[in-house]
Enzyme design. Structure first.
Site, mmCIF file in Angstrom:
data_model
loop_
_atom_site.group_PDB
_atom_site.id
_atom_site.type_symbol
_atom_site.label_atom_id
_atom_site.label_comp_id
_atom_site.label_asym_id
_atom_site.label_seq_id
_atom_site.Cartn_x
_atom_site.Cartn_y
_atom_site.Cartn_z
ATOM 1 N N LYS A 46 2.243 3.519 -8.967
ATOM 2 C CA LYS A 46 2.433 2.733 -7.750
ATOM 3 C C LYS A 46 3.909 2.395 -7.578
ATOM 4 C CE LYS A 46 0.410 -1.592 -5.863
ATOM 5 N NZ LYS A 46 -0.558 -2.666 -6.226
ATOM 6 N N SER B 106 -4.011 -3.282 -3.084
ATOM 7 C CA SER B 106 -2.756 -2.751 -2.597
ATOM 8 C C SER B 106 -2.403 -1.397 -3.194
ATOM 9 C CB SER B 106 -1.626 -3.751 -2.895
ATOM 10 O OG SER B 106 -1.497 -3.997 -4.286
ATOM 11 N N SER C 123 -6.404 -5.416 -6.552
ATOM 12 C CA SER C 123 -5.710 -4.193 -6.158
ATOM 13 C C SER C 123 -5.950 -3.022 -7.098
ATOM 14 C CB SER C 123 -4.207 -4.462 -6.053
ATOM 15 O OG SER C 123 -3.949 -5.442 -5.064
#
Length: 579
Positions: free
Chosen positions: A62, A136, A160
């Site tokens: 990420k 996320s 997330s």
């Protein structure tokens, strides 16, 4: 198992990436030749005899996790900087032989559960392009769901690392906060952030976590001042971390009245998941989820949201052009929270956490729907804040209450998208959640060991599986490893009592059969205090040449010798057979 060579694994990954729809999965994709150079180095090391447990695997991270030489954007182009060093979790994966292919899209500053809050574009579900990938960690979840990489790192504060797992049909392992170091990770809500792992199965997710874990000694950059640092919020495994899930666990599940955000069809899917869990040998117990849900609401609707302002509020205020409107609104509201409100809600959370722990007392885990809905892009656009809030119903409370979790896919609900469930456990009971998740998915009785400290203990009698005292090992968080036998230098004596037990002592010529279990150091100490004379724990040599802690004894000379029967189970069979 035959492994794909690292260069072939990289070539295959880039071929999959080129053939896939763009889908806004990536923010930074490495040049294939750079990844191949890394793969060549891995191949050379393995050829030289270096043990690299993740050789032949490719991964993504990420884009709020630092990778040396690649920009970290946290999904805001003006925030971008190029770090000189990688986050320790990334360094450890590469040292273990995994090859990085790129950095993935996310909800800006890791604030959101939908995957649409990014100037780099919204990310679609890997299995339903009309629905969101979840956030996320949207790009990481989708990259694994699409099969572009073997595994990916995300982060998880409010869900997330679990919601994208559910929406992309993969496993999301969210460890105890602090078990994986947060160095080199852009903070969102630093008291509750953790790195998480996405993989196609629990087995690989567990292997990745084992490589990544262990505290660091460095400081973490503080966004509030140039050159300022804060101590890393890392935690080591405690001495009492359980080594495995019981054979017949008790799992808490919400009451029907706690499932009001689920449609009838999704409720039916959750009921089917509970039935599937019971089919693995678990017993379910319904509990009142009220304190958990109330705790979850504190993350955004209470004073705890002030941490978002601390992390990135000042930056967004000074760089509004490419700020996502929902993220900017959250940061603006967070900046106005008074200190007394923060303290009040911290105290409120502490009280709710105590209530929750009492409700979970006597259970091994809590099973919840990962998300009550899998929204379409249109639904998110119509109500971005409200839909996001609903998605986090069963995830927001987990880190706040210091719990760990593993999210697993549980099928598709017609007309409503992907559905998943999450096993939630107390801090540092990560192994229990991983084992239960593996059983649920049919991967076997247990996941790989996650690395909590343990001691191998040989048992030969009433503690064997199926015998009267085996429940003690389950209650101590013990883990069956394998069948073993002693070196051919022992004999077995019968110690009679309320529960007959054997004493395995030196001075014979037999190899006595038994089982090898693993206990935490604290559990071994508790087991020791429960053993009555003449039994004891001491060093026992096994037939493979190793020496472990095992049940032995100090015989009085009056105990019958039952060695000739061939072990405890054979003795029990003989004793039950009429003469």
């Amino acid at each position: 198992m035959t492994r794909t060579s690292p260069p072939d694994a990289v070539r295959a990954a880039y071929a999959r990436i080129r053939s896939a729809e763009p889908g806004h999965v990536w923010i930074h994709l490495r040049a294939e030749e750079d990844a191949l150079a890394d793969a060549g180095d891995v191949a050379a090391r393995t050829a030289a005899g270096v043990d690299l447990p993740l050789a032949g695997l490719v991964f993504a991270v990420k884009d709020n996790i630092d990778v040396a030489g690649l920009p970290t954007t946290a999904a805001h182009p003006e925030f971008a900087f190029v770090p000189a060093t990688s986050a320790p979790v990334v360094e450890r994966l590469r040292a273990a032989g995994a090859v990085l292919v790129g950095k993935t899209n996310l909800d800006q500053f890791a604030t959101g559960l939908v995957g649409t809050r990014s100037p780099y574009g919204p990310v679609a579900s890997a299995v339903d392009p009309d629905r969101v990938a979840g956030g996320s960690s949207s790009g990481s979840g989708a990259a694994v769901g699409l099969g572009l990489v073997d595994f990916a790192l995300g982060t998880d504060t409010a869900g997330s690392g679990r919601v994208p797992a559910a929406f992309n049909g993969v496993v999301g392992l969210k460890p105890t906060v602090g078990l994986l170091p947060a160095d080199g990770v852009v903070p969102a809500c630093p008291s509750y952030d953790t790195v998480s792992v996405f993989a196609a199965d629990v087995t690989l997710a567990a292997r990745v976590l084992t490589v990544c874990q262990a505290p660091t000694t460095g400081d973490v950059p503080d966004p509030q001042g140039a050159g300022a640092t804060r101590a890393p919020d890392a935690r080591a495994w405690p001495a009492d971390a359980p080594q495995g899930a019981p054979a017949h666990p008790i799992v808490a599940v919400p009451r029907d009245e706690d499932l009001g955000t689920l449609s009838p069809a999704v409720r039916a899917a959750f009921a089917a998941a509970i039935g599937r869990l019971e089919g693995t040998g678990a017993t379910v117990r319904r509990i009142d989820l009220t304190p958990f849900l109330a705790a979850g609401r504190l993350l955004y609707d209470g004073g705890l949201v002030a941490e978002r302002a601390w992390s990135y509020g000042e930056f967004l205020a000074g760089h509004p052009e490419q700020a996502d409107p929902s993220v900017a609104a959250i940061a603006t509201a967070a900046s106005g929270v008074e200190g007394t409100r923060v303290v009040a809600d911290q105290q409120r959370l502490a009280g709710l956490t105590r209530q929750g722990r009492r409700l979970l007392d006597g259970t091994d885990a809590l099973l919840v729907p990962t998300a009550p809905i899998h929204p379409t892009f249109a639904q998110v656009a119509a109500d971005p804040i409200g839909v996001n809030s609903t998605v986090g119903t069963f995830t927001n409370f987990v880190n706040l209450m210091d719990l760990a979790a593993v999210a697993v896919p549980a099928g598709r609900v017609d007309g409503e998208g992907q559905f998943g469930v999450t096993f939630v456990v107390p801090a540092f009971h990560d192994q229990v959640a991983a084992d239960l998740a593996a059983r649920f998915l049919g991967e076997g009785e247990e996941a790989p060991l996650l690395g909590a400290p343990g001691v191998d203990v040989a048992v030969f009698g009433a503690h064997l599986r199926g015998e009267p005292l085996n429940a003690q090992l389950d209650a101590l968080g013990g883990r069956y490893l394998r069948d073993v036998a002693t070196a051919p230098a022992f004999r077995m004596l019968l110690v009679e009592g309320a529960v007959d037990r054997p004493a395995v002592v030196r001075g014979g010529e037999a190899s006595v059969p038994g089982e090898l279990w693993r206990l935490s150091p604290a559990s071994l100490a508790r087991l020791l205090t429960s053993i009555a004379a003449p039994l004891a724990l001491g060093p026992v040599e096994l037939s493979d040449g190793s020496t472990v802690v095992g049940f032995t004894g100090a015989p009085t000379g009056t105990e019958p010798d039952i060695t000739h029967l061939g072990g405890w189970r054979a003795y029990r069979t003989a004793a039950a057979t009429p003469a």
